[in-house]
Design a protein around this motif. Structure first.
Motif, PDB file in Angstrom:
ATOM      1  N   UNK A   1       5.792  -0.988 -22.943  1.00 27.45           N
ATOM      2  CA  UNK A   1       7.176  -1.370 -23.244  1.00 27.45           C
ATOM      3  C   UNK A   1       7.377  -1.206 -24.738  1.00 27.45           C
ATOM      4  N   UNK A   2       8.601  -0.872 -25.138  1.00 27.54           N
ATOM      5  CA  UNK A   2       8.865  -0.634 -26.567  1.00 27.54           C
ATOM      6  C   UNK A   2       9.154  -1.953 -27.276  1.00 27.54           C
ATOM      7  N   UNK A   3       8.066  -2.730 -27.369  1.00 29.04           N
ATOM      8  CA  UNK A   3       8.134  -4.035 -28.035  1.00 29.04           C
ATOM      9  C   UNK A   3       6.902  -4.153 -28.928  1.00 29.04           C
TER      10      UNK A   3
ATOM     11  N   UNK B   1      -0.841   2.083 -28.234  1.00 33.98           N
ATOM     12  CA  UNK B   1       0.337   2.798 -28.729  1.00 33.98           C
ATOM     13  C   UNK B   1       0.828   2.024 -29.962  1.00 33.98           C
ATOM     14  N   UNK B   2       1.476   2.724 -30.896  1.00 36.21           N
ATOM     15  CA  UNK B   2       1.937   2.028 -32.108  1.00 36.21           C
ATOM     16  C   UNK B   2       3.356   2.479 -32.476  1.00 36.21           C
ATOM     17  N   UNK B   3       4.125   1.534 -32.968  1.00 34.74           N
ATOM     18  CA  UNK B   3       5.454   1.877 -33.493  1.00 34.74           C
ATOM     19  C   UNK B   3       6.541   1.969 -32.456  1.00 34.74           C
ATOM     20  N   UNK B   4       6.171   1.678 -31.183  1.00 32.71           N
ATOM     21  CA  UNK B   4       7.178   1.840 -30.145  1.00 32.71           C
ATOM     22  C   UNK B   4       8.345   0.860 -30.320  1.00 32.71           C
ATOM     23  N   UNK B   5       8.085  -0.266 -30.996  1.00 35.91           N
ATOM     24  CA  UNK B   5       9.184  -1.237 -31.168  1.00 35.91           C
ATOM     25  C   UNK B   5      10.159  -0.770 -32.246  1.00 35.91           C
TER      26      UNK B   5
ATOM     27  N   UNK C   1      13.659   0.405 -23.664  1.00 30.92           N
ATOM     28  CA  UNK C   1      12.936   1.658 -23.882  1.00 30.92           C
ATOM     29  C   UNK C   1      11.486   1.476 -23.469  1.00 30.92           C
ATOM     30  N   UNK C   2      10.897   2.560 -22.964  1.00 34.10           N
ATOM     31  CA  UNK C   2       9.481   2.549 -22.606  1.00 34.10           C
ATOM     32  C   UNK C   2       8.854   3.844 -23.128  1.00 34.10           C
ATOM     33  N   UNK C   3       7.526   3.870 -23.248  1.00 35.55           N
ATOM     34  CA  UNK C   3       6.850   5.165 -23.409  1.00 35.55           C
ATOM     35  C   UNK C   3       5.851   5.297 -22.271  1.00 35.55           C
ATOM     36  N   UNK C   4       5.617   6.525 -21.835  1.00 32.23           N
ATOM     37  CA  UNK C   4       4.806   6.711 -20.623  1.00 32.23           C
ATOM     38  C   UNK C   4       4.069   8.043 -20.630  1.00 32.23           C
TER      39      UNK C   4
END
Ligand code: 6PG
Length: 262
Positions: free
Chosen positions: A81-83, A113-117, A186-189
């Motif tokens: 999750x983008x948090x 993962x990094x920076x997604x928030x 937002x999500x990344x996958x």
């Protein structure tokens, strides 16, 4: 445990989430030991949501942890999750609390993962770069994870690939950022080519909340058409298995399955 051969996959039905988690933890130990013996390392991509936390807690129990080659195990996330990492919705936070903070694994073996928030698209590109560097990928090649764990959403999503998602048509990307309307987030996958390049893909599905969707997505034969994201999971050369509990399996077509008992 009752097992059934399906179309290019195998279905295992366990009594409840605890037994499912124990059986799957045993399977993960077996896959990990074999991967390290054969290739010197075990690459694992975790799934998120709530179901896997009981499995991850099992992996921290000495019964399983003492047999896991943690020093040669490399941890990734199939989606996030983008948090921020300290957010209650973070899959990274759930994994850390469930097992990563309780086992003897080098921090350098954990690839969050990094920076997604802050910038989902940049985070997705950065994670794709992490995969390219770790697996030494050339252009258009895919990482061969030893195991990718997946969950199943009530409407047939898996990882963060939701019905109608642009990820379903992505063939040239390893990781994508997506806006998920139904989650207002937002999500990344990982994309489908990454998941389908894995040596082993395992779905973990638990609870009555999944009893309607499970019969929709498992394919007893090639005749079932592919329409939901979870049905696009079809490893090119790897093995696909479903670990489900009786509550999630309660609406399956037992007559059809009975004919399959192998
Ligand atoms: C996520 C997961 C997602 C999950 C399913 C099932 O980040 O949410 O990767 O694909 O596996 O939504 O979630 P539950 O286990 O909470 O039902």
């Amino acid at each position: 445990m009752q097992s059934y051969p399906l179309f290019r996959s195998k279905l295992h039905i366990l009594k409840n989430l605890d037994e499912l988690s124990s059986e799957l933890a045993e399977t993960i130990v077996r896959i990990a030991v074999s991967a390290v013996n054969n290739r010197g390392k075990f690459t694992l991509a975790l799934s998120g949501g709530s179901t896997p936390s009981s499995l991850y807690s099992k992996l921290a129990e000495s019964k399983y942890s003492d047999r896991m080659p943690w020093q040669s195990t490399y941890i990734f996330w199939g989606d996030e999750r983008c948090v921020s990492h300290d957010n209650a919705d973070s899959n990274y936070r759930m994994a850390r609390q469930s097992f990563l903070d309780k086992i003897d694994i080098p921090e350098s073996n954990i690839f969050a993962t990094t920076g997604q928030d802050k910038n989902p698209a940049e985070a997705a590109a950065g994670y794709a770069k992490t995969l390219v560097e770790f697996f030494g990928l050339s252009e258009h090649s895919q990482p061969s994870f030893d195991l990718i764990l997946l969950g199943l959403g009530p409407e047939g999503h898996t990882a963060s690939i939701f019905p109608g998602s642009p990820v379903l048509n992505a063939s040239d990307k390893l990781v994508m950022s997506v806006w998920v309307e139904s989650k207002n987030a937002d999500r990344i996958t990982f994309t489908l080519p990454v998941i389908n390049a894995a040596r082993h893909v395992i779905f973990m599905v638990s609870g009555a909340g999944k009893k309607q969707i499970l019969p929709e997505v498992i394919r007893l034969s090639e005749k079932e058409n592919v329409r939901l994201p979870a049905q696009y999971i079809n490893p090119v050369a790897g093995a696909l298995e479903w670990y489900v509990d009786e509550a999630a399996a309660s609406e399956l077509n037992w007559q059809k399955l009975k004919g399959l008992v192998g």
